[in-house]
Design an enzyme around this catalytic site. Structure first.
Site, short mmCIF file in Angstrom:
data_model
loop_
_atom_site.label_atom_id
_atom_site.label_comp_id
_atom_site.label_asym_id
_atom_site.label_seq_id
_atom_site.Cartn_x
_atom_site.Cartn_y
_atom_site.Cartn_z
N ARG A 118 9.99 48.81 38.36
CA ARG A 118 11.01 48.89 37.31
C ARG A 118 12.22 49.65 37.84
O ARG A 118 12.06 50.71 38.43
CB ARG A 118 10.43 49.60 36.10
CG ARG A 118 11.34 49.56 34.91
CD ARG A 118 10.57 50.00 33.67
NE ARG A 118 11.52 50.16 32.58
CZ ARG A 118 11.17 50.45 31.34
NH1 ARG A 118 9.91 50.59 31.01
NH2 ARG A 118 12.08 50.59 30.41
N ASN A 156 18.17 45.01 32.27
CA ASN A 156 17.83 46.02 31.26
C ASN A 156 18.30 47.38 31.76
O ASN A 156 17.89 47.82 32.84
CB ASN A 156 16.31 46.07 31.04
CG ASN A 156 15.94 46.97 29.88
OD1 ASN A 156 16.16 46.61 28.72
ND2 ASN A 156 15.42 48.15 30.17
N GLU A 157 19.15 47.99 30.97
CA GLU A 157 19.64 49.34 31.30
C GLU A 157 19.93 49.49 32.80
O GLU A 157 19.34 50.32 33.49
CB GLU A 157 18.63 50.39 30.84
CG GLU A 157 18.51 50.48 29.34
CD GLU A 157 17.86 51.76 28.85
OE1 GLU A 157 17.11 52.39 29.62
OE2 GLU A 157 18.11 52.13 27.69
N CYS A 162 21.14 52.68 45.48
CA CYS A 162 20.29 52.43 46.64
C CYS A 162 21.04 52.85 47.90
O CYS A 162 22.24 52.61 48.02
CB CYS A 162 19.95 50.94 46.69
SG CYS A 162 19.01 50.48 48.16
N CYS A 164 19.98 52.07 51.19
CA CYS A 164 19.44 51.37 52.35
C CYS A 164 20.56 50.98 53.32
O CYS A 164 21.74 51.12 53.00
CB CYS A 164 18.65 50.14 51.90
SG CYS A 164 19.69 48.74 51.43
N GLU A 314 18.64 48.88 21.14
CA GLU A 314 17.36 49.58 21.00
C GLU A 314 17.55 50.86 20.20
O GLU A 314 18.56 51.55 20.36
CB GLU A 314 16.79 50.00 22.37
CG GLU A 314 16.35 48.87 23.26
CD GLU A 314 15.79 49.38 24.60
OE1 GLU A 314 15.36 50.54 24.66
OE2 GLU A 314 15.83 48.61 25.56
N GLU A 361 4.40 53.64 27.88
CA GLU A 361 5.02 53.66 26.55
C GLU A 361 4.02 53.41 25.42
O GLU A 361 4.41 53.01 24.32
CB GLU A 361 6.18 52.66 26.54
CG GLU A 361 7.31 53.25 27.37
CD GLU A 361 8.44 52.30 27.68
OE1 GLU A 361 8.24 51.08 27.57
OE2 GLU A 361 9.52 52.80 28.06
N LYS A 362 2.75 53.67 25.69
CA LYS A 362 1.75 53.34 24.66
C LYS A 362 1.87 54.21 23.42
O LYS A 362 1.42 53.82 22.35
CB LYS A 362 0.33 53.38 25.22
CG LYS A 362 -0.16 54.71 25.76
CD LYS A 362 -1.60 54.53 26.27
CE LYS A 362 -2.19 55.81 26.82
NZ LYS A 362 -1.55 56.22 28.10
N PHE A 363 2.51 55.39 23.55
CA PHE A 363 2.70 56.23 22.34
C PHE A 363 4.15 56.24 21.86
O PHE A 363 4.50 56.96 20.91
CB PHE A 363 2.26 57.67 22.63
CG PHE A 363 0.79 57.76 22.98
CD1 PHE A 363 -0.18 57.26 22.11
CD2 PHE A 363 0.39 58.32 24.18
CE1 PHE A 363 -1.52 57.32 22.44
CE2 PHE A 363 -0.95 58.39 24.51
CZ PHE A 363 -1.91 57.89 23.65
#
Ligand code: GLA
Ligand code: ZN
Length: 686
Positions: A118, A156-157, A162, A164, A314, A361-363
Site C-alpha cells: 500500500r 487513493n490518497e 521515492c 530510487c 471519506e 482497519e478491523k476496528f
C-alpha cells in the site's frame, strides 16, 4: 455562473455512501446480499469500490477475475445503487513487485522497502506506470458503459516519495529543464558556496537524505517540487488510460492535504476535487477549533476547482484511527457532515461501509460493525443523516462564492517549515494560517483557501499570513489587486525569500515593502512565557480599543508611508508600530507585525470585512459554538445553521422567512437549535 450541474447527471442528489470492500467478503455471498439491503436502509446511493482490489482483480499476471466486480455492478444496478469505481494503483499485488522489483519504493535512507502493498510504489518506474495503465484501461474498457458508473476514484490518497535511482535520474532531468541545463544556475540558486557544496557534475546531485545532504534549502525545495511534478506525471498516465475508454465519466482522487504533495497541483488534474476528513471532535481543543480545521481544508479543496462543488470522499461515522478513539456523541456525525455540505460538498461519504474481520482497519469506524446489526446507534444515525440528505437535493450544484480568501501555499509551507528561524517547532498551517481562517469561520464570512499562484480577481479581501516565500510575479499581482480596490492583510515574516529560498536583499518585506509601506528591521521570537501587547492608537480608523496580547513573534517595524493603527505596549520597542495600514491605489494593505490571537483577530477581521463590504452569512453576532454558512444557486439562498456544542443555541431570523428543507416548516423570529443540531434552510423570496 451561479450553479453547477450535478457531478454526474445520473445521480442529481447529494451523494451518500462509503468505501465498500466486497473483495474482502467474496466467500460470504450472504453478507454481500445483506450489504445491499442495509445500504438501502441507510439511504446510501453510491459506494466507492475496488480501491485496493488489484490482487483480487488480477491474482496472477494476465489472469483477470472481474466476475465478482461484474456481480457487484449487476446487484447494485438492480437495487438503484451507483458506483464510484477506483483504480487499484495504491496497492500493487505482490506478484507484480516480484516481477519488477524496481516498482517498490526506496526511502530517504536509500533502503528499498519490502513489497508491502500500500502506498509503496515508485512514482517514476516505467514498469509500474505501464502495469497501472494496463489495469486502468482494462477496468475502463469493461465498465465505462455501465449504467451505474458515476465517477472514477483514481488511486487513493496519493502521497510520499521515492529515492530510487530512477527517481534520482528523473530529478536531475527535472533540474536540467528548470535551470536550462546550467549547473552554474543551480549552484547560484541553491547558494552552494555554503559549506563547500559546489556541484561540478550533475551526477553529484541527489535527493535530500537524513544520512546525506539536507542543509541546502534550495535543493530541498526543488526536490519537493519535483516529487509533486513526478506524481502529476504518474497520475496523468492513469487519467490517460481511463480516458482511452471512458472519456465521459468524471474523475477525482481523494486528497489527503498532507505536506508531501502540493494539493493545488494534484487536485487540478481532476474533474472534481475530493478529500478525506477525519476530525477528532470532543477533544480538549474544543469542537469549533476542530470544525474550523475541517472547514479550512474544505475551503482549499473547493477552491482548487472554482465555481463547482467538491466531494467529501471519506469520513468516519464513529471512531478514527487517531490516538484516542472517542466515539462521536449523538448528533455530532450529522452536524459534522452537514458542515461539509454547507461548505460546498455535494456528498457525504464514509470510511468504511463494513468493518473487516482482520487487518489494520478491523476496528476502524464503520457503518456496519462486526455484529452485522442495524440496531446500533452508529447505523441509526447514518440512516437518519441519509434521510436528511435526501431532503437536500435542491442544494446540489449550488455554490459558496466567497469574496474573501486566505493564502495557504505549499511552496511557502515547504520553505518555511524547513528554515531554521523563529521557534524550533512551528507549523505554517497550524500556527499561522488557521488562526486567521478561524476568525472568518466564526464570523460567518465565506473564504476560499488558495495558493499564491491562483487568480485573485474575484475577491475583495485577501489574507496572506506569513507569506515568507514570495514567487516571481506575486507581488505585482497583489499590487494590481490592491490598486484596483482590494484589501490585503499581510503579517510578520513575509517577503523574506524568493522561489529559490534565497533571502531578498534590501530590506524586508522584500517585494512587498512598497505595497505594505513599512520596513521590517528585525523579528523578536519570545519565549512561551513572555508576552507583549498591541494597543490600538486612539481614534484609529478601525475603531479598535483596548489592549490585545501578542505572543511568540514581534517584528520591529517602521512605517514608510503607512499609517500606524496600533503600537507595542512594552519592551524596548514599546511605542513602535504593531499594526499599520497603507492606502495603495483604490485599496488598502494592513500589516500585522505581531502574532495576535482570536481576541484581536476576531474584531479586526470583523471590521475589515465590514469595511470591504464582504457579506456575512447572517446579520449580527452569532452565539459562540453556532456556525452559519451559505450556498447560492440561481437566485436561491441556502442557509446552514450548525450547532457544535452540547447546549441549545438561540437564533433570531427577525422578519426574514426561511423554509427548513427537511420538514418544509417556515421559520421566522427566534428559534432554538438543539445540541449538535443543524438547520438547513432555503430563503422564502419576498
Ligand atoms: C485513509 C484511506 C482509507 C482508510 C482510512 C482510515 O483515508 O484512504 O483507505 O485507510 O484512511 O482512516
Ligand atoms: Zn523511484
Amino acid at each position: 455562473m451561479s450553479e453547477f450541474p450535478p457531478i454526474n447527471a445520473k445521480l442529481p442528489v447529494i451523494w451518500y455512501g462509503a468505501d465498500y470492500n466486497p473483495d474482502q467478503w467474496l466467500d460470504r455471498p450472504d453478507i454481500l446480499a445483506e450489504d445491499i439491503r442495509l445500504m438501502k436502509e441507510a439511504g446510501c446511493n453510491v459506494l466507492s469500490v475496488g480501491i485496493f482490489a488489484w490482487s483480487r482483480l488480477e491474482p496472477k499476471e494476465g489472469v483477470y477475475c472481474f466476475d465478482w466486480l461484474d456481480r457487484i455492478f449487476d446487484s447494485f444496478e438492480a437495487n438503484g445503487l451507483y458506483i464510484n469505481l477506483a483504480t487499484p494503483s495504491a496497492a500493487y499485488p505482490l506478484w507484480l513487485a516480484e516481477k519488477h522489483p524496481e516498482i517498490v519504493r526506496v526511502d530517504a535512507h536509500r533502503r528499498r522497502l519490502r513489497g508491502r502493498t500500500r502506498d509503496n510504489y515508485c512514482w517514476t518506474s516505467p514498469a509500474y506506470r505501464k502495469e497501472v495503465g494496463r489495469m486502468d484501461a482494462e477496468l475502463a474498457r469493461r465498465y465505462a458503459h455501465r449504467q451505474n458508473l458515476v465517477l472514477w476514484h483514481v488511486g487513493n490518497e496519493y502521497g510520499g516519495e521515492c529515492h530510487c535511482e530512477l527517481c534520482q535520474n528523473a530529478f536531475r532531468n527535472y533540474l536540467k529543464n528548470r535551470y536550462n541545463d546550467s549547473l552554474d544556475a543551480v549552484n547560484k540558486a541553491w547558494w552552494t558556496s555554503f559549506s563547500s557544496h559546489l556541484f561540478t557534475d550533475w551526477s553529484q546531485i541527489e535527493s535530500p537524505s537524513p544520512v546525506g545532504e539536507s542543509s541546502i534549502h534550495g535543493l530541498n525545495l526543488d526536490w519537493r517540487r519535483f516529487v509533486t511534478w513526478q506524481a502529476c506525471q504518474f497520475i496523468e498516465n492513469e487519467l490517460n488510460s481511463i480516458r482511452l475508454f471512458s472519456a465521459n465519466v468524471p474523475t477525482t482522487t481523494n486528497l489527503t492535504l498532507g505536506p508531501d504533495l502540493d494539493p493545488y497541483k494534484i487536485g487540478s488534474l481532476f474533474d472534481v476535487t475530493s478529500w478525506d476528513s477525519y476530525p477528532t471532535y470532543h477533544s480538549p481543543v474544543g469542537n469549533i477549533e476542530v470544525a474550523e480545521h475541517q472547514a479550512l481544508l474544505s475551503d482549499l479543496t473547493r477552491a482548487i476547482k472554482p465555481n463547482r462543488p467538491f466531494l467529501l470522499m471519506e469520513s468516519t461515522p464513529s471512531i478514527t484511527h487517531s490516538q484516542w478513539a472517542k466515539l462521536k456523541r449523538p448528533g455530532m456525525h450529522q452536524v459534522a457532515s452537514l458542515l461539509m455540505t454547507a461548505l460546498g460538498s455535494d456528498s457525504v461519504m464514509h470510511f468504511q461501509w463494513r468493518k473487516g474481520r482482520g487487518g489494520l482497519e478491523k476496528f476502524h469506524g464503520a457503518i456496519i460493525g462486526h455484529d452485522g446489526d442495524s440496531r446500533p446507534r452508529t447505523f441509526q444515525e447514518v440512516k437518519a443523516l441519509g434521510k436528511t440528505l435526501q431532503g437536500l437535493s435542491d442544494v446540489v450544484g449550488s455554490l459558496v462564492q466567497p469574496q474573501a480568501a486566505v493564502v495557504f501555499d505549499w511552496e511557502n509551507r515547504w520553505a518555511l517549515e524547513d528554515a531554521r528561524c523563529l521557534t524550533g517547532s512551528r507549523s505554517y498551517w497550524f500556527d499561522f494560517v488557521h488562526p486567521h481562517h478561524k476568525a472568518f469561520f466564526e464570523l460567518g464570512v465565506a473564504t476560499d483557501v488558495i495558493s499564491q499562484d491562483m487568480p485573485v480577481d474575484s475577491y475583495k479581501l485577501i489574507s496572506a499570513p506569513v507569506l515568507y516565500l514570495v514567487k516571481p510575479g506575486v507581488a505585482e499581482k497583489l499590487k494590481k489587486f490592491v490598486r484596483n480596490g482590494g484589501t490585503l492583510i499581510l503579517t510578520f515574516w513575509s517577503g523574506i525569500v524568493d522561489d529559490s529560498d534565497l533571502c531578498y536583499l534590501g530590506g524586508a518585506p522584500g517585494p512587498l515593502r512598497e505595497l505594505a509601506g513599512i520596513w521590517v528591521e528585525e523579528i523578536d521570537t519570545l519565549y512561551r512565557e513572555d508576552t507583549n501587547a498591541l494597543r490600538p492608537c486612539s481614534g484609529n480608523a478601525l475603531h479598535l480599543v483596548g489592549s490585545f496580547p501578542v505572543k511568540t513573534y514581534c517584528e520591529v517595524i517602521h512605517a514608510e508611508g503607512a499609517e500606524v493603527l496600533a503600537a507595542y505596549e512594552s519592551d524596548y520597542y514599546a511605542g513602535l508600530p504593531a499594526l499599520t495600514v497603507n492606502k495603495y491605489g483604490k485599496g488598502k494593505v494592513y500589516y500585522l507585525a505581531a502574532n495576535a490571537d482570536a481576541a484581536f483577530l476576531n474584531p479586526f477581521y470583523a471590521r475589515i470585512a465590514l469595511e470591504a463590504q464582504i457579506p456575512f452569512a447572517v446579520d449580527g453576532i452569532l452565539p459562540p459554538g453556532l456556525i452559519a454558512k451559505r450556498r447560492h444557486a440561481n437566485g436561491t439562498d441556502f442557509l446552514f445553521l450548525l450547532n457544535f456544542e452540547h447546549e441549545p443555541k438561540s437564533f433570531d431570523f427577525g422578519s426574514e422567512r426561511w423554509i427548513k428543507l427537511e420538514s418544509h416548516e417556515v421559520l421566522s423570529g427566534t428559534h432554538s437549535i438543539p445540541p449538535y443540531g443543524a438547520f438547513v434552510l432555503k430563503k422564502v423570496s419576498s
